[in-house]
Design a protein around this motif. Structure first.
Motif, PDB file in Angstrom:
ATOM      1  N   THR A  88      -4.958  71.616  27.159  1.00  0.00           N
ATOM      2  CA  THR A  88      -3.509  71.432  27.181  1.00  0.00           C
ATOM      3  C   THR A  88      -3.097  71.223  28.628  1.00  0.00           C
ATOM      4  OG1 THR A  88      -3.093  73.807  27.381  1.00  0.00           O
ATOM      5  CG2 THR A  88      -3.111  72.873  25.133  1.00  0.00           C
ATOM      6  N   ARG A  90       0.497  69.962  31.420  1.00  0.00           N
ATOM      7  CA  ARG A  90       1.841  69.452  31.666  1.00  0.00           C
ATOM      8  C   ARG A  90       1.772  68.511  32.855  1.00  0.00           C
ATOM      9  NH1 ARG A  90       2.879  74.748  30.458  1.00  0.00           N
ATOM     10  NH2 ARG A  90       2.823  75.371  32.658  1.00  0.00           N
ATOM     11  N   TYR A 111       5.990  66.098  30.552  1.00  0.00           N
ATOM     12  CA  TYR A 111       5.117  65.783  29.425  1.00  0.00           C
ATOM     13  C   TYR A 111       4.347  67.057  29.102  1.00  0.00           C
ATOM     14  CZ  TYR A 111       5.519  60.656  29.674  1.00  0.00           C
ATOM     15  OH  TYR A 111       5.960  59.361  29.651  1.00  0.00           O
ATOM     16  N   HIS A 112       4.448  67.508  27.857  1.00  0.00           N
ATOM     17  CA  HIS A 112       3.654  68.620  27.354  1.00  0.00           C
ATOM     18  C   HIS A 112       2.519  67.976  26.558  1.00  0.00           C
ATOM     19  CE1 HIS A 112       6.805  71.568  28.328  1.00  0.00           C
ATOM     20  NE2 HIS A 112       7.641  70.610  27.969  1.00  0.00           N
ATOM     21  N   ASP A 113       1.296  68.144  27.031  1.00  0.00           N
ATOM     22  CA  ASP A 113       0.166  67.406  26.471  1.00  0.00           C
ATOM     23  C   ASP A 113      -0.845  68.295  25.777  1.00  0.00           C
ATOM     24  OD1 ASP A 113       1.147  65.019  27.626  1.00  0.00           O
ATOM     25  OD2 ASP A 113      -0.013  65.327  29.466  1.00  0.00           O
ATOM     26  N   ARG A 114      -1.459  67.696  24.757  1.00  0.00           N
ATOM     27  CA  ARG A 114      -2.686  68.235  24.157  1.00  0.00           C
ATOM     28  C   ARG A 114      -3.720  67.122  24.284  1.00  0.00           C
ATOM     29  NH1 ARG A 114      -3.299  69.112  19.062  1.00  0.00           N
ATOM     30  NH2 ARG A 114      -1.551  67.857  18.335  1.00  0.00           N
ATOM     31  N   ARG A 127       1.466  63.979  23.011  1.00  0.00           N
ATOM     32  CA  ARG A 127       2.226  63.942  24.271  1.00  0.00           C
ATOM     33  C   ARG A 127       3.690  64.098  23.877  1.00  0.00           C
ATOM     34  NH1 ARG A 127       1.600  60.776  29.966  1.00  0.00           N
ATOM     35  NH2 ARG A 127       0.910  62.836  30.584  1.00  0.00           N
ATOM     36  N   GLU A 130       9.857  65.930  27.362  1.00  0.00           N
ATOM     37  CA  GLU A 130      11.030  66.808  27.408  1.00  0.00           C
ATOM     38  C   GLU A 130      11.855  66.483  28.652  1.00  0.00           C
ATOM     39  OE1 GLU A 130      12.277  71.464  28.166  1.00  0.00           O
ATOM     40  OE2 GLU A 130      10.159  70.896  28.207  1.00  0.00           O
TER      41      GLU A 130
END
Length: 152
Positions: A88, A90, A111-114, A127, A130
């Motif tokens: 994970t 950001r 961007y909050h990513d996995r 992705r 926010e």
């Protein structure tokens, strides 16, 4: 951090994030789609858009030039947390956007990513975009015309 695999994973994930920003700036939507897993998702609640799968990501991107006159995205590294074949993270960004309808956007976002390790390297599994700050004051500048091509 002295684990060579963890270092390599972090470098590869950072390269993935850089490739995304470059592809967005170059309006290369085929490349953007290729950076996601086959069932990967791009979620932008403020837009709103919830796009799942490479075909939908590519198709959504191909519509962007119809709506966006110009776009500049500056992405800055953030945290990456590794978990074997998943991770994970950001990334932080600033964007300047002028829409074809004349509206403007200056925003700061996350961007909050996995991420998922695949046979083709690290890919985005998800992705999520926010917006943390949005200024819709009309932009004072303009995008210059494309440079003239000189043939010899």
């Amino acid at each position: 951090m002295s684990d060579p695999r963890a270092i390599a994973d972090r470098v590869e994930i950072e390269a993935l994030r850089g490739e995304y920003t470059d592809a967005a700036m170059m309006r290369d939507y085929e490349r953007i789609a290729s950076l996601f897993t086959s069932d990967g998702a791009l979620r932008m609640p403020h837009v709103p858009a919830d796009i799942v799968g490479r075909d939908q990501i590519r198709a959504w991107g191909e519509q962007v030039p119809d709506r966006v006159e110009f776009f500049v995205q500056n992405t800055h590294p953030g945290v990456i947390r590794l978990g074997g074949d998943t991770a994970t993270g950001r990334a932080y960004l600033q964007e300047v956007i002028r829409m074809r309808d004349g509206s403007s956007h200056l925003n700061y976002a996350i961007y909050h990513d996995r991420y998922q390790r695949t046979d083709d390297g690290w890919k985005f599994a998800e992705r999520v975009y926010e917006i943390r700050y949005l200024d819709t004051t009309p932009l004072g500048g303009t995008a210059p015309p494309p440079p003239a091509v000189h043939s010899e």
